[in-house]
Design a protein around this motif. Structure first.
Motif, PDB file in Angstrom:
ATOM      1  N   GLN A 197       0.968  -0.784  -0.171  1.00  0.00           N
ATOM      2  CA  GLN A 197      -0.275  -0.476  -0.047  1.00  0.00           C
ATOM      3  C   GLN A 197       1.083   1.446   0.353  1.00  0.00           C
ATOM      4  N   PHE A 214     -11.583   1.470   6.338  1.00  0.00           N
ATOM      5  CA  PHE A 214     -10.735   0.327   5.399  1.00  0.00           C
ATOM      6  C   PHE A 214     -11.386  -0.266   3.812  1.00  0.00           C
ATOM      7  N   GLU A 215     -11.158  -0.332   2.566  1.00  0.00           N
ATOM      8  CA  GLU A 215     -11.665  -1.157   2.025  1.00  0.00           C
ATOM      9  C   GLU A 215     -11.418  -2.704   1.974  1.00  0.00           C
ATOM     10  N   THR A 237      -8.982   4.246   3.584  1.00  0.00           N
ATOM     11  CA  THR A 237      -8.548   4.354   2.440  1.00  0.00           C
ATOM     12  C   THR A 237      -9.075   6.074   1.515  1.00  0.00           C
ATOM     13  N   THR A 238      -8.355   6.659   0.881  1.00  0.00           N
ATOM     14  CA  THR A 238      -9.326   7.863   0.008  1.00  0.00           C
ATOM     15  C   THR A 238     -10.058   8.226  -0.102  1.00  0.00           C
ATOM     16  N   ASP A 292      -3.289   5.207  -1.704  1.00  0.00           N
ATOM     17  CA  ASP A 292      -4.159   3.388  -1.269  1.00  0.00           C
ATOM     18  C   ASP A 292      -4.731   4.456  -0.292  1.00  0.00           C
ATOM     19  N   LEU A 293      -3.904   4.817   1.339  1.00  0.00           N
ATOM     20  CA  LEU A 293      -4.234   4.874   2.822  1.00  0.00           C
ATOM     21  C   LEU A 293      -4.074   6.113   2.400  1.00  0.00           C
TER      22      LEU A 293
END
Length: 645
Positions: free
Chosen positions: A88, A332-333, A278-279, A263-264
């Protein structure tokens, strides 16, 4: 808003045509990064096996600093936690003073003093030495050797960071692949000091990629770059993350398109976690806590505005409570796919940590190999350095002729003995000031590079200090010898080889001690404070040497100073080599001279309260002071490195 974010993630700020980093095309970046065609150049160095990936967890991290004597301590980080999964690209965001760089330093192990809490690597409590072997820290400022070309810098990094058992052709292959992938191959013969900002940033990353670290920490990698260069750097980082690395970087206030690449994101304010997820989940998170992002507003800008308290301090408290100090993984995804500590430990079993040389050393190569590479690098830089080498030689030659012309033929004239004494003291001050102040000014500039390279395990402090000493020997000896020959001959000092060698040996010892003193000052103080401390320290040393006052006239309560002043031993050694060893009566060349007081050298020695037979005692004292200053400089340097962390 979703349309805006989608548009921001399309082909904006792409790399120039023909760039080796084939990351951004017309289709969305995410799709391209996941394409199997990403490694069209077969970038073998970037492939990281799944077993070697690293998942980082941290909990209850606090960091406190001292405010000074009797001012107490201040807590910078307030018991925060979080999860940084493997593969990530993770951004630490927040306004100035939020604690981004501090958290990055704590997670990387760069800062250990005042830190409390736990950091887990693949479910196990972090072992610092083991973690440092698989991680790299890239500072905000590009700490590069400006006099080395790109390829030379890479070769030094490869020789120091890769085991010696790896053949040279394999090292060259790795270097070529890295430079090609990072778009630096066409600039391999350009000196680092002449690279653009984006190229310097990529070179900093390239140097740490040599030994293929699994975790990379970058402090403000986009600072000072234009939007195109920012895109190139972040695209590169995302590419590296997709190959199995955990990449964590601080970023101040990214554009919408740049923000979408991460990603994060971990948002900080005043040492507290405001968002961790996550973004793509940032907008739903803000909506969930009743702080929706305005339409057509960059969510990165909006969350920073919230963190700064522009919408009220109560909003900051709401954000803090929503993340549970970073412990919540709700945003979080695919959070259900994240492994817990037990599962991570099972997936990553303990392995015997032994390097290629069969030792537990942090460095990949032996001490002697490190010294050899650093010495070779040092000689190359000295050859190209106009300050430390060329200007130094010019100054010694020009000052030598100047002093020689002022004190022309004083060495053989009994009527000008006092003038010759002033010359000897001038020579002493020249050797002290030129070497000490040059080191005081230049050594702090090397400290930043030392801190980065030493922390990233390029070499040990012993290797650096030994190489530093060895590299300067030839130039110091050459400058000292050239200056001594010019002054000695022009001023008509006694043409006896043993007297000249004694004079030169004292000059050399004084120069080495002055350099050691400069290293001590440079290791502790910055350039501004060092340039004040150096000359200030020189004044009492000159007084205790007997300049302007006879040694017998110094008060008894200050007599101790004459035993610690290396200038006193240097001046006494000069006097012994020129006027000692039963030097015969000197001719007096002045016209109409009825009385020549110092035509007898013994009379002069008596008046200045110096014993010409103390030469070897002076040498022993100077050698002892030399050893003391060099050891002290090393200890100060070691303390400085430890104090930074």
């Amino acid at each position: 808003m979703e349309v805006l974010m989608h548009e921001a993630s399309n082909g904006q700020g792409m790399n120039p045509a023909g760039s080796p980093i084939h990351v951004v095309e017309k289709e969305p970046i995410k799709h391209k990064l996941e394409s199997k065609e990403i490694n069209s150049e077969t970038v073998r160095f970037m492939k990281t096996d799944t077993v070697d990936t690293i998942d980082i967890m941290f909990e209850n991290i606090t960091y406190t600093v001292s405010l000074g004597c009797r001012k107490g301590r201040k807590e910078i980080l307030h018991g925060i936690g979080g999860r940084l999964p493997a593969k990530q690209l993770i951004a630490l965001m927040g306004p100035s003073g939020a604690g981004k760089s501090t958290l990055l330093d704590v997670l990387s192990g760069y800062r250990i003093t005042g830190v409390n809490g736990n950091v887990y690597i693949n479910g196990r409590l972090r072992q610092m030495n083991s973690f440092r072997k698989c991680s790299a820290y890239i500072t905000q400022d590009d700490r590069l050797e400006p006099l080395l070309t790109v390829i030379e810098s890479m070769r030094v990094a490869a020789d120091l960071k890769l085991p010696t058992k790896i053949p040279q052709y394999e090292k060259e292959t790795i270097i070529e692949e890295i430079l090609t992938t990072l778009g630096l191959y066409e600039h391999m013969n350009t000196r680092a000091g002449r690279l653009s900002g984006g190229q310097k940033k990529r070179l900093s990353i390239a140097l740490e990629l040599v030994n293929n670290p699994t975790v990379m920490f970058l402090d403000e990698p986009t600072t000072g770059l234009d939007s195109s260069s920012c895109m190139q750097v972040v695209n590169l980082l995302k590419l590296l993350a997709r190959q199995g690395r955990t990449i964590v970087c601080t970023i101040h206030q990214p554009s919408a398109s740049l923000f979408q690449l991460f990603d994060l994101v971990y948002v900080l304010a005043k040492g507290e976690c405001l968002y961790h997820g996550t973004t793509s989940q940032l907008i739903p998170y803000l909506k969930d806590i009743k702080l929706p992002c305005p339409m057509y507003h960059n969510p990165a800008d909006y969350v920073i505005e919230l963190a700064c308290g522009e919408y009220g301090e109560d909003k900051v408290s709401l954000l803090i409570s929503g993340t549970e100090k970073g412990r919540s993984l709700k945003w979080f995804e695919n959070r259900n796919d994240l492994l817990d500590g037990k599962a991570l430990r099972a997936l990553h079993p303990l392995k015997k940590n032994v390097d290629a040389n069969g030792s537990s050393s942090l460095q990949a190569t032996s001490l002697m190999h490190q010294i050899r590479i650093l010495v070779a690098r040092g000689f190359l830089m000295c050859k190209r350095d106009t300050t430390l080498t060329h200007l130094r030689i010019i100054v010694n030659v020009s000052v030598g002729f100047m002093l020689g012309s002022v004190f022309l033929e004083t060495g053989m004239d009994g009527a000008r003995v006092l003038e010759n004494y002033n010359l000897l003291f001038s020579v002493l001050i020249h050797h002290m000031m030129t070497t000490m102040m040059l080191t005081v000014v230049t050594f702090p500039m090397q400290m930043n590079i030392l801190l980065k390279e030493h922390f990233n395990r390029w070499y040990s402090l012993k290797a650096f200090y030994t190489a530093l000493t060895v590299v300067d020997l030839p130039i110091t000896i050459f400058c000292c010898l050239t200056f001594t020959i010019i002054v000695y001959l022009i001023t008509s000092q006694p043409l006896e080889i043993y007297r000249f060698l004694m004079f030169f040996f004292i000059s050399l010892l004084v120069a080495f001690i002055s350099q050691g003193t400069g290293l001590m000052i440079g290791a502790v103080f910055n350039v501004i404070n060092g340039t004040f401390i150096g000359p200030t320290l020189s004044v009492p040393l000159m007084m205790f040497a007997g300049f302007g006052v006879s040694l017998r006239d110094i008060p008894s309560y200050l007599r101790w100073g004459t035993y610690v002043s290396f200038l006193r031993y240097g001046l006494e050694g000069y006097i012994g080599s020129i006027y000692g060893m039963d030097r015969p009566v000197l001719p007096c060349k002045q016209k109409n001279n009825l009385y020549c007081h110092y035509r007898y050298p013994a009379k002069f020695l008596s008046d200045i309260a110096m014993d010409a037979e103390q030469f070897w005692n002076d040498v022993i004292a100077l050698v002892a002071i030399l050893v003391l200053t060099r050891v002290a400089a090393y200890l100060f340097l070691k303390w400085k490195i430890a104090s930074v962390r």
